[in-house]
Design an enzyme around this catalytic site. Structure first.
Site, PDB file in Angstrom:
ATOM      1  N   GLY A 127      58.186  31.167  38.494  1.00 17.05           N
ATOM      2  CA  GLY A 127      59.726  30.929  38.987  1.00 17.05           C
ATOM      3  C   GLY A 127      59.572  31.456  40.234  1.00 17.05           C
ATOM      4  N   LEU A 147      60.895  29.962  42.760  1.00 17.90           N
ATOM      5  CA  LEU A 147      60.126  28.876  43.561  1.00 17.90           C
ATOM      6  C   LEU A 147      60.193  29.103  44.941  1.00 17.90           C
ATOM      7  CD1 LEU A 147      60.021  26.122  40.844  1.00 17.90           C
ATOM      8  CD2 LEU A 147      58.324  28.108  41.214  1.00 17.90           C
ATOM      9  N   HIS A 148      59.135  28.525  45.582  1.00 11.53           N
ATOM     10  CA  HIS A 148      59.125  28.347  47.340  1.00 11.53           C
ATOM     11  C   HIS A 148      58.337  27.132  47.690  1.00 11.53           C
ATOM     12  CE1 HIS A 148      55.566  30.387  47.201  1.00 11.53           C
ATOM     13  NE2 HIS A 148      55.933  31.443  46.485  1.00 11.53           N
ATOM     14  N   GLY A 180      55.337  27.131  48.967  1.00  8.36           N
ATOM     15  CA  GLY A 180      54.156  27.142  48.316  1.00  8.36           C
ATOM     16  C   GLY A 180      53.857  26.565  46.857  1.00  8.36           C
ATOM     17  N   HIS A 181      54.951  26.942  45.963  1.00  4.41           N
ATOM     18  CA  HIS A 181      54.941  26.310  44.818  1.00  4.41           C
ATOM     19  C   HIS A 181      55.144  24.722  44.809  1.00  4.41           C
ATOM     20  CE1 HIS A 181      56.730  30.490  43.543  1.00  4.41           C
ATOM     21  NE2 HIS A 181      55.298  30.352  42.861  1.00  4.41           N
ATOM     22  N   GLY A 205      47.198  28.112  43.634  1.00  3.96           N
ATOM     23  CA  GLY A 205      47.179  28.361  45.050  1.00  3.96           C
ATOM     24  C   GLY A 205      46.181  29.236  45.359  1.00  3.96           C
ATOM     25  N   GLN A 206      45.299  28.961  46.746  1.00  2.00           N
ATOM     26  CA  GLN A 206      44.453  29.654  47.341  1.00  2.00           C
ATOM     27  C   GLN A 206      44.920  31.228  47.533  1.00  2.00           C
ATOM     28  OE1 GLN A 206      41.983  28.648  50.486  1.00  2.00           O
ATOM     29  NE2 GLN A 206      41.824  30.666  50.921  1.00  2.00           N
ATOM     30  N   MET A 219      53.861  32.591  52.054  1.00  2.00           N
ATOM     31  CA  MET A 219      54.883  32.701  51.128  1.00  2.00           C
ATOM     32  C   MET A 219      54.434  33.035  49.817  1.00  2.00           C
ATOM     33  SD  MET A 219      56.701  28.899  51.991  1.00  2.00           S
ATOM     34  CE  MET A 219      56.978  28.726  53.552  1.00  2.00           C
ATOM     35  N   SER A 220      55.453  34.045  49.301  1.00  2.00           N
ATOM     36  CA  SER A 220      55.246  34.624  47.937  1.00  2.00           C
ATOM     37  C   SER A 220      56.610  34.718  47.331  1.00  2.00           C
ATOM     38  CB  SER A 220      54.625  35.850  47.988  1.00  2.00           C
ATOM     39  OG  SER A 220      54.731  36.820  46.917  1.00  2.00           O
TER      40      SER A 220
HETATM   41  P1  AMP Z   1      53.238  32.510  41.053  1.00  2.00           P
HETATM   42  O1  AMP Z   1      54.584  31.981  40.864  1.00  2.00           O
HETATM   43  O2  AMP Z   1      53.421  33.440  41.912  1.00  2.00           O
HETATM   44  O3  AMP Z   1      52.611  32.976  39.591  1.00  2.00           O
HETATM   45  O4  AMP Z   1      52.495  31.349  41.543  1.00  2.00           O
HETATM   46  C1  AMP Z   1      52.248  30.081  40.923  1.00  2.00           C
HETATM   47  C2  AMP Z   1      51.267  29.406  41.639  1.00  2.00           C
HETATM   48  O5  AMP Z   1      51.760  29.093  43.056  1.00  2.00           O
HETATM   49  C3  AMP Z   1      49.974  29.923  41.736  1.00  2.00           C
HETATM   50  O6  AMP Z   1      48.787  29.355  41.559  1.00  2.00           O
HETATM   51  C4  AMP Z   1      49.997  30.480  43.252  1.00  2.00           C
HETATM   52  O7  AMP Z   1      48.649  30.715  43.607  1.00  2.00           O
HETATM   53  C5  AMP Z   1      50.634  29.471  43.842  1.00  2.00           C
HETATM   54  N1  AMP Z   1      51.187  29.901  45.057  1.00  2.00           N
HETATM   55  C6  AMP Z   1      52.016  30.998  45.274  1.00  2.00           C
HETATM   56  N2  AMP Z   1      52.258  31.003  46.522  1.00  2.00           N
HETATM   57  C7  AMP Z   1      51.608  30.168  47.218  1.00  2.00           C
HETATM   58  C8  AMP Z   1      51.591  29.898  48.692  1.00  2.00           C
HETATM   59  N3  AMP Z   1      52.067  30.526  49.675  1.00  2.00           N
HETATM   60  N4  AMP Z   1      50.566  28.864  49.109  1.00  2.00           N
HETATM   61  C9  AMP Z   1      50.065  27.956  47.994  1.00  2.00           C
HETATM   62  N5  AMP Z   1      50.227  28.540  46.633  1.00  2.00           N
HETATM   63  C10 AMP Z   1      51.016  29.360  46.239  1.00  2.00           C
END
Ligand code: AMP
Length: 313
Positions: free
Chosen positions: A46, A48-49, A51-52, A176-177, A213-214
């Site tokens: 969640g 979310l941005h 990237g997600h 995501g990478q 993005m994070s």
């Molecule tokens: P998270 O919500 O942080 O657990 O991320 C969920 C998924 O989104 C994971 O596979 C992450 O690698 C991917 N993700 C997070 N940030 C980015 C980003 N800036 N660019 C691409 N994928 C992302």
């Protein structure tokens, strides 16, 4: 296209359904599969941005049905980490996802870890602390890079991904990478447990200044955000060293560290060069030219820990 434009452009599309029960999710996905529909799955925590959303768009383009999960998974947080205060905003997430997603899987901790989850100790290495018997080990994959300062993190990731893949049974799973080590752990998990799913690794989406993005970027002050732009530049600096003929991983790593400290980073968790498929140490850059090498780092800005990486070849 801005997020808003993307959203309005597709507003006609969907009625996203929210599912909180794993049984209901399973019945639904079994039904979809029996009809031959391809399921693309994006696991998230969640907040979310874009990237997600890039993962969601890829899943949308390649599958008939898109399932996103939002689950802040307690077993992947260490005791001193931000599980309790991890950003949560279901309303905003729903608004972002609705145009593109068919089903949002949104289980409670009890749904994923059983009724005795109240006894759960965040960061415990023992599956029993969750009221369950099983716990995972990810071996050497978890003993380098982020695994050093986040013991049990990847074990928690492997555990929750196994549960999610088992419930959702997707044809493809999108990650995501940005979380490179996580993709390697999940790749091995899929291979070794024979999950019938394909892992699709998607490129890191960045702010204009290069910052990856994070969800945790919301913790940064304006000043820290500016400084954070140097993280990506430090990685590019490392890549330049390789391109100009430097073969010694130690010198490349040292070069990146110097760049970071020159730009005011006084708390570097790690900078490392690793083989992309196994995460083993790289002894000489030249000898790895046929395979992927990843330059990865983690730094602290204030209390916020940020990670990023760049593929060298
Ligand atoms: P998270 O919500 O942080 O657990 O991320 C969920 C998924 O989104 C994971 O596979 C992450 O690698 C991917 N993700 C997070 N940030 C980015 C980003 N800036 N660019 C691409 N994928 C992302």
């Amino acid at each position: 296209m801005s997020l808003y434009e993307q959203k309005t452009a597709f507003d006609h599309h969907s009625n996203m359904e929210i599912i909180t029960s794993r049984k209901a999710m399973r019945v639904l996905t079994s039904d979809l599969k029996s009809k031959g529909r391809k399921i693309g799955f994006v696991p998230t925590m969640g907040a979310l941005h874009e990237g997600h959303l890039s993962l969601v768009h890829k899943a949308r383009a390649e599958n008939d049905v898109v399932v996103v999960s939002i689950f802040v998974n307690p077993t992947q947080f260490c005791p001193n980490e931000d599980f309790a205060k991890y950003p949560r905003d279901l309303g905003a997430d729903q608004a972002l996802l609705t145009p593109f997603v068919d089903y949002l899987f949104y289980p409670s901790v009890a749904e994923m870890y059983g009724e005795s989850h109240e006894e759960f100790v965040v960061g415990s290495s023992s599956g029993n602390a969750t009221g369950n018997f099983l716990s995972f080990a990810v071996g050497d994959l978890g003993k380098c890079l982020c695994g050093l300062s986040r013991p049990q993190h990847f074990e928690g990731v492997a555990l929750v991904l196994s549960k999610l893949l088992n419930i959702i049974q997707p044809d493809r799973v999108y990650m995501g990478q940005k979380d490179f080590q996580q993709t390697v752990v999940v790749k091995h998990l899929i291979e070794e447990l024979f999950f019938e799913t394909e892992l699709v690794v998607c490129p890191t989406i960045r702010e204009e200044n290069g910052l990856a993005m994070s969800s945790r970027n919301v913790y940064l002050t304006a000043e820290e955000r500016e400084k954070a732009a140097f993280i990506y530049r430090a990685l590019q600096q490392g890549k330049k060293l390789v391109e100009s003929g430097q073969k010694d991983p130690k010198k490349i790593i040292a070069g990146v560290k110097v760049f970071l400290s020159e730009h005011g980073f006084d708390k570097i968790d790690y900078v490392d060069l690793r083989k992309g498929s196994s995460l083993q140490e790289v002894l000489e850059v030249e000898s790895e030219k046929n395979g992927k090498i990843v330059l990865a780092l983690a730094v602290f800005l204030g209390k916020t820990r940020l990670i990023d990486n760049l593929l060298i070849f």
